[in-house]
Design a protein around this motif. Structure first.
Motif, PDB file in Angstrom:
ATOM      1  N   PRO A  71      10.012   6.350   9.229  1.00 13.42           N
ATOM      2  CA  PRO A  71       9.076   5.394   8.618  1.00 13.42           C
ATOM      3  C   PRO A  71       9.714   4.494   7.552  1.00 13.42           C
ATOM      4  N   HIS A  72      10.849   4.912   6.963  1.00 13.81           N
ATOM      5  CA  HIS A  72      11.415   4.031   5.926  1.00 13.81           C
ATOM      6  C   HIS A  72      12.253   2.883   6.495  1.00 13.81           C
ATOM      7  N   LYS A  73      12.272   2.771   7.807  1.00 15.37           N
ATOM      8  CA  LYS A  73      12.929   1.603   8.414  1.00 15.37           C
ATOM      9  C   LYS A  73      11.820   0.601   8.790  1.00 15.37           C
ATOM     10  N   MET A  74      11.489   0.509  10.078  1.00 14.29           N
ATOM     11  CA  MET A  74      10.557  -0.553  10.506  1.00 14.29           C
ATOM     12  C   MET A  74       9.080  -0.265  10.203  1.00 14.29           C
ATOM     13  N   ALA A  75       8.752   0.917   9.697  1.00 10.45           N
ATOM     14  CA  ALA A  75       7.334   1.208   9.443  1.00 10.45           C
ATOM     15  C   ALA A  75       6.860   0.730   8.075  1.00 10.45           C
ATOM     16  N   LEU A  76       7.777   0.173   7.271  1.00  7.96           N
ATOM     17  CA  LEU A  76       7.436  -0.372   5.943  1.00  7.96           C
ATOM     18  C   LEU A  76       6.975   0.691   4.949  1.00  7.96           C
ATOM     19  N   SER A  77       7.390   1.927   5.185  1.00  8.22           N
ATOM     20  CA  SER A  77       7.110   2.973   4.203  1.00  8.22           C
ATOM     21  C   SER A  77       8.203   2.934   3.127  1.00  8.22           C
ATOM     22  N   THR A  78       8.118   3.858   2.177  1.00  5.74           N
ATOM     23  CA  THR A  78       9.112   3.880   1.096  1.00  5.74           C
ATOM     24  C   THR A  78      10.250   4.840   1.456  1.00  5.74           C
ATOM     25  N   ILE A  79      11.388   4.661   0.817  1.00  5.12           N
ATOM     26  CA  ILE A  79      12.511   5.597   0.908  1.00  5.12           C
ATOM     27  C   ILE A  79      12.180   6.779  -0.012  1.00  5.12           C
ATOM     28  N   PRO A  80      12.361   8.045   0.334  1.00  2.00           N
ATOM     29  CA  PRO A  80      12.936   8.568   1.575  1.00  2.00           C
ATOM     30  C   PRO A  80      11.869   9.085   2.533  1.00  2.00           C
ATOM     31  N   ILE A 124       0.836  -1.219   0.000  1.00  2.00           N
ATOM     32  CA  ILE A 124       0.000   0.000   0.000  1.00  2.00           C
ATOM     33  C   ILE A 124       0.867   1.264   0.000  1.00  2.00           C
ATOM     34  N   ALA A 125       2.060   1.139   0.578  1.00  2.00           N
ATOM     35  CA  ALA A 125       2.992   2.273   0.586  1.00  2.00           C
ATOM     36  C   ALA A 125       3.469   2.546  -0.848  1.00  2.00           C
ATOM     37  N   VAL A 126       3.726   1.495  -1.572  1.00  2.00           N
ATOM     38  CA  VAL A 126       4.202   1.653  -2.959  1.00  2.00           C
ATOM     39  C   VAL A 126       3.087   2.250  -3.818  1.00  2.00           C
ATOM     40  N   LEU A 127       1.871   1.769  -3.627  1.00  2.00           N
ATOM     41  CA  LEU A 127       0.731   2.304  -4.396  1.00  2.00           C
ATOM     42  C   LEU A 127       0.560   3.797  -4.131  1.00  2.00           C
ATOM     43  N   ALA A 128       0.615   4.162  -2.853  1.00  2.00           N
ATOM     44  CA  ALA A 128       0.426   5.574  -2.485  1.00  2.00           C
ATOM     45  C   ALA A 128       1.563   6.422  -3.030  1.00  2.00           C
ATOM     46  N   HIS A 129       2.779   5.913  -2.905  1.00  2.00           N
ATOM     47  CA  HIS A 129       3.951   6.670  -3.382  1.00  2.00           C
ATOM     48  C   HIS A 129       3.807   6.948  -4.885  1.00  2.00           C
ATOM     49  N   ALA A 157       2.745  10.439   1.232  1.00  2.00           N
ATOM     50  CA  ALA A 157       1.524   9.657   0.989  1.00  2.00           C
ATOM     51  C   ALA A 157       1.739   8.202   1.390  1.00  2.00           C
ATOM     52  N   SER A 158       2.932   7.679   1.113  1.00  2.00           N
ATOM     53  CA  SER A 158       3.167   6.267   1.427  1.00  2.00           C
ATOM     54  C   SER A 158       3.171   6.051   2.935  1.00  2.00           C
ATOM     55  N   LEU A 207      15.377  20.820   5.367  1.00  2.00           N
ATOM     56  CA  LEU A 207      16.762  21.001   4.922  1.00  2.00           C
ATOM     57  C   LEU A 207      16.812  20.950   3.404  1.00  2.00           C
ATOM     58  N   THR A 208      16.111  19.990   2.826  1.00  2.00           N
ATOM     59  CA  THR A 208      16.060  19.924   1.366  1.00  2.00           C
ATOM     60  C   THR A 208      15.004  20.910   0.886  1.00  2.00           C
ATOM     61  N   GLY A 209      15.126  21.341  -0.361  1.00  2.00           N
ATOM     62  CA  GLY A 209      14.117  22.217  -0.943  1.00  2.00           C
ATOM     63  C   GLY A 209      12.992  21.357  -1.504  1.00  2.00           C
ATOM     64  N   THR A 210      13.219  20.828  -2.684  1.00  2.00           N
ATOM     65  CA  THR A 210      12.239  19.916  -3.276  1.00  2.00           C
ATOM     66  C   THR A 210      12.175  18.665  -2.395  1.00  2.00           C
ATOM     67  N   ARG A 211      10.971  18.197  -2.095  1.00  2.00           N
ATOM     68  CA  ARG A 211      10.805  17.128  -1.101  1.00  2.00           C
ATOM     69  C   ARG A 211       9.684  16.201  -1.557  1.00  2.00           C
ATOM     70  N   SER A 212       9.907  14.901  -1.405  1.00  2.00           N
ATOM     71  CA  SER A 212       8.984  13.905  -1.951  1.00  2.00           C
ATOM     72  C   SER A 212       7.608  13.888  -1.273  1.00  2.00           C
ATOM     73  N   GLY A 213       6.580  14.200  -2.043  1.00  2.00           N
ATOM     74  CA  GLY A 213       5.207  14.021  -1.546  1.00  2.00           C
ATOM     75  C   GLY A 213       4.816  12.555  -1.604  1.00  2.00           C
ATOM     76  N   GLY A 214       5.477  11.811  -2.485  1.00  2.00           N
ATOM     77  CA  GLY A 214       5.232  10.366  -2.577  1.00  2.00           C
ATOM     78  C   GLY A 214       5.514   9.682  -1.254  1.00  2.00           C
ATOM     79  N   ALA A 215       6.636  10.066  -0.622  1.00  2.00           N
ATOM     80  CA  ALA A 215       7.007   9.437   0.657  1.00  2.00           C
ATOM     81  C   ALA A 215       6.016   9.823   1.760  1.00  2.00           C
TER      82      ALA A 215
END
Ligand code: 0PR
Length: 379
Positions: A226-235, A39-44, A275-276, A265-273
């Motif tokens: 969340p990208h460790k034990m929470a099974l979310s996506t990187i990053p 479901i994390a991959v689908l959302a991402h 949502a996932s 810290l980063t400018g552009t930042r993943s909305g995919g991560a």
């Protein structure tokens, strides 16, 4: 880049080849990452173009982030508007850098600040030192590899602006005494950052008598990934401050975006991560994560018992799903496990031991196979 582009089929064939050269996780016992939940991959994928660096364009994703922060807040006993006191980072490194940056900005009255971390802290704090110019003082560990309180106390001086405690150390999965660090931070009127990058999605789902979060008055910020034990996506990383004003210390003026301030810290930042993370936390719920963690802990137990039968002990009794096996000539054993059997394990620095992280992709059958090969490798 070549003048003429390749066809889609040609590109997919190149990608397939590259993917085949990558290691799949089946025999990876050294990583804190794993296969993300479906479901994390689908959302991402659904939010792939969403940029949290310009949230005015993506109010839907921004609201998902707000909801994730509220969920973090509940998990970590946060009392004061979590949705206004943090954000989703790219991982533990960014969260740790930003936590210390906030301390530095808040205490701009101290010209030569220092912070005290445990010798066992993740190397992201060495990046903090390099980037910020803050002096990083490393406290020694006790015989259980927890930070030694007397050592921390002895390193504090009038320029100390904060302490860092670790709830789940990278190498041994050990838990620092955050309650005592919290008392010390209150006594000295300094910040306390808790690095729960790994432990943050393990500890709340175990029956442990351990306080490490905002329930403790002295804790001022926390890293939780969340990208460790929470099974979310990187990053996908998480950073939460006790007070919105500590978060606001990270504010930078952004004249030409849809909003006029940015804290990341980063400018552009993943909305995919974002949502996932929202999707997998909502989907699994506490019950789902309890099952993930209890499965990992039961595989951990199986590994420890099996190693014991081979005459191999552990450096400390594992607290979380990280095991350090005390084998002689650990570097040689590691090499044999990889070269002869394809197992990826890592090595702890001091003492040198075989480090194994039992992530959700590691099952009982994996450990049975591993133990057979370990028996050969230690002969
Ligand atoms: N804090 C702690 C306690 C950590 O264990 C880590 C990562 C970080 C911060 C930094 O997190 P990011 O890597 O998300 O910035 N610990 C692992 C390590 O360094 C990361 C890792 C993950 C390494 C997967 C290898 C690997 O295959 O060992």
């Amino acid at each position: 880049m070549e003048e003429n582009g390749k066809t889609k089929e040609e590109i997919l064939a190149f990608l397939k080849k590259a993917k085949a050269a990558d290691t799949n996780y089946e025999r990876v016992l050294s990583s804190m990452c794993t296969y993300p939940h479906e479901i994390a991959v689908l959302a991402h994928t659904q939010f792939i173009e969403s940029n949290m660096g310009d949230p005015g364009l993506f109010p839907g994703t921004f609201d998902l982030e707000r909801q994730v922060l509220v969920m973090f807040g509940k998990m970590l006993h946060h009392k004061n508007c979590p949705e206004k006191a943090g954000y989703l980072t790219t991982g533990g490194t960014e969260s740790n850098i930003q936590a210390i940056r906030s301390m530095k900005n808040f205490r701009h009255d101290i010209p030569k600040p220092n912070i005290i971390i445990a010798r066992s802290a993740h190397f992201s704090f060495d990046k903090v030192a390099n980037l910020s110019g803050i002096e990083i003082r490393k406290a020694s560990l006790d015989n259980l590899l927890k930070v030694d309180l007397d050592s921390v106390r002895s390193l504090i001086d009038e320029n100390t602006i904060g302490l860092v405690g670790i709830a789940g150390t990278t190498e041994f999965g050990q838990l620092d005494p955050i309650d005592e660090l919290s008392e010390l931070a209150i006594e000295k009127n300094i910040f306390l950052h808790v690095d729960a990058a790994f432990g943050g999605f393990v500890i709340p789902f175990m029956d442990l008598d351990y306080s490490y979060d905002f329930k403790l008055e002295g804790v001022t910020s926390m890293t939780i990934d969340p990208h460790k034990m929470a099974l979310s996506t990187i990053p996908s990383g998480g950073l939460l401050f006790k007070e919105p004003e500590y978060f606001e210390c990270l504010e930078i003026h952004t004249p030409y975006l849809s909003v006029n301030k940015q804290y990341s810290l980063t400018g552009t930042r993943s909305g995919g991560a974002v949502a996932s993370t929202y999707a997998v936390m909502k989907h699994l719920g506490r019950k789902g994560y309890k099952k993930v963690v209890s499965d990992c802990m039961s595989v951990t137990k199986k590994l420890v018992e099996g190693a014991d039968k081979l005459g191999i002990g552990t450096v400390i009794d594992p607290v979380l799903n990280i095991v350090a096996l005390d084998v002689p000539e650990a570097d040689l054993v590691r090499k044999k496990l990889l070269d002869e059997h394809g197992w990826h394990v890592s090595i702890t620095r001091d003492p040198r031991a075989l480090r194994i992280v039992i992530m959700p992709h590691i099952k009982n059958e994996t450990i049975e196979l591993f133990l057979k090969d370990l028996a050969k490798a230690v002969k």
